[in-house]
Design a protein around this motif. Structure first.
Motif, PDB file in Angstrom:
ATOM      1  N   THR A  20       0.857  -1.186   0.000  1.00  0.00           N
ATOM      2  CA  THR A  20       0.000   0.000   0.000  1.00  0.00           C
ATOM      3  C   THR A  20       0.891   1.233   0.000  1.00  0.00           C
ATOM      4  O   THR A  20       1.866   1.302   0.758  1.00  0.00           O
ATOM      5  N   GLY A  30      -2.554   5.508   0.117  1.00  0.00           N
ATOM      6  CA  GLY A  30      -3.679   4.606   0.238  1.00  0.00           C
ATOM      7  C   GLY A  30      -3.883   3.697  -0.960  1.00  0.00           C
ATOM      8  O   GLY A  30      -4.667   2.736  -0.879  1.00  0.00           O
ATOM      9  N   THR A  31      -3.200   3.971  -2.079  1.00  0.00           N
ATOM     10  CA  THR A  31      -3.344   3.130  -3.269  1.00  0.00           C
ATOM     11  C   THR A  31      -2.805   1.731  -2.995  1.00  0.00           C
ATOM     12  O   THR A  31      -1.664   1.580  -2.541  1.00  0.00           O
TER      13      THR A  31
END
Length: 364
Positions: free
Chosen positions: A301, A341-342
């Motif tokens: 992440t 957050g990806t």
């Protein structure tokens, strides 16, 4: 035994203003040439008297400008290992090792066997320094410092004078020293491979000031310190355990984020290791890749992105309980739509990790 340093000093136009604590383990003072590393370690040793500040080791005050306390070098109970071994050429290795004890009026050989075994010196005891390689001489110098029963060991770039092969030979001994000697170490280096292998705590210096200080795993994975570490040397360290050695020459390691496959690693199944992963060797994919040769695909992440003045971006990633760095282009980051957050995948070729970037495990 914790070392606490809070000093200010001026050397010509260079201003040193440094504050940090060094806990048990190996604290590495890291920075480029001229950042103030040697000045700091010399202040701790008593070879440099700062203009202001305070230095304590445990409950002992070694230096305090306010009270004009400056404990002499020979009373600080510190062992100092320099870049050069500085052995006495007319003495055998055994007598070099025992020199400090005899100067202190102690004829006892207690502890000699343990240090000889720890540093692999048994076959060298009857030789004189002229018959030693550079790495062997440094191991003797380290042993001599340890046999003085120091409260802390100071090491100022002890591998700087050695070539790559000699460094590779001595690093395992320094790893043993970290885990078995029971003496805290303050270690100066500008070599990221040494830092990644040895450090439990890192103090990053730049232009006479502390940029960051903390556990090695946190500091080495901090994208804000890439400028200090250098783009090509920037990389994180993962804790790993050897799962198995496959018949095809691949060793499988358990890391918190999954399984890491590397070319044959010389370590027993169940051994704990530290593995350095360079940021420039990590690729990112928003979907799990298929049909590629890379064996290592770890779910990660995105934590942060740090954009420089050029075309590059440093991406900090969460991989299980560990953190990784990836160095990619701004174009790639934009095309993938990366932001904190990806969820994505870190891709690493097995052969990208050099044998010298794999060391004995200790919590980072």
């Amino acid at each position: 035994m914790s070392l606490s340093v809070d000093i200010r000093h001026r050397l010509g136009s260079f201003a040193l203003d440094v504050q940090f604590d060094a806990p048990d383990g190996v604290t590495v003072l890291f920075g480029r040439s001229g950042s103030g590393k040697t000045s700091v370690i010399n202040a701790v040793a008593g070879l440099l008297r700062p203009k202001a500040g305070r230095i304590t080791l445990g409950e002992r005050v070694l230096f305090d400008a306010a009270s004009r306390t400056h404990v002499p070098v020979h009373r600080r109970k510190l062992g100092y290992v320099f870049q050069e071994a500085r052995l006495f050429p007319h003495l055998t290795v055994r007598n070099n090792l025992l020199y400090a004890r005899r100067v202190q009026g102690r004829a006892s050989d207690d502890g000699l066997d343990r240090i000889v075994d720890l540093l692999g010196l048994d076959a060298l005891l009857d030789r004189r320094p002229g018959a030693l390689s550079g790495g062997e001489a440094q191991r003797v110098a380290i042993g001599r410092a340890l046999l003085a029963d120091p409260a802390m060991l100071l090491m100022d770039e002890p591998l700087a004078a050695l070539d790559g092969g000699r460094k590779a030979d001595i690093l395992p001994y320094l790893e043993r020293l970290r885990t078995e000697a029971g003496v805290p170490i303050l270690y100066v280096s500008h070599n990221m491979a040494e830092v990644a292998r040895l450090a439990t705590h890192v103090v990053a210096l730049d232009d006479g000031k502390v940029m960051q200080a903390g556990p090695a795993g946190d500091i080495l994975a901090d994208p804000g310190l890439v400028r200090v570490m250098g783009l090509r040397d920037a990389g994180a360290v993962l804790q790993a355990r050897v799962l198995r050695h496959a018949d095809d020459g691949v060793t499988e390691l358990q890391v918190s984020g999954g399984v890491l496959c590397l070319p044959q690693v010389e370590a027993q199944v169940g051994s704990d290791l530290r593995v350095r992963i360079l940021a420039q060797d990590v690729m990112l994919a928003t979907e799990a890749p298929r049909g590629i040769s890379a064996l290592n695909i770890l779910p990660v992440t995105v934590l942060t992105l740090r954009r420089g003045d050029g075309p590059g971006v440093i991406v900090q990633l969460q991989a299980g309980d560990d953190r990784l760095l990836a160095r990619i282009t701004r174009r790639s980051a934009d095309a993938l739509g990366l932001r904190p957050g990806t969820a994505c995948h870190a891709v690493l070729k097995s052969v990208a990790v050099a044998p010298t970037d794999i060391g004995q495990g200790v919590q980072v």
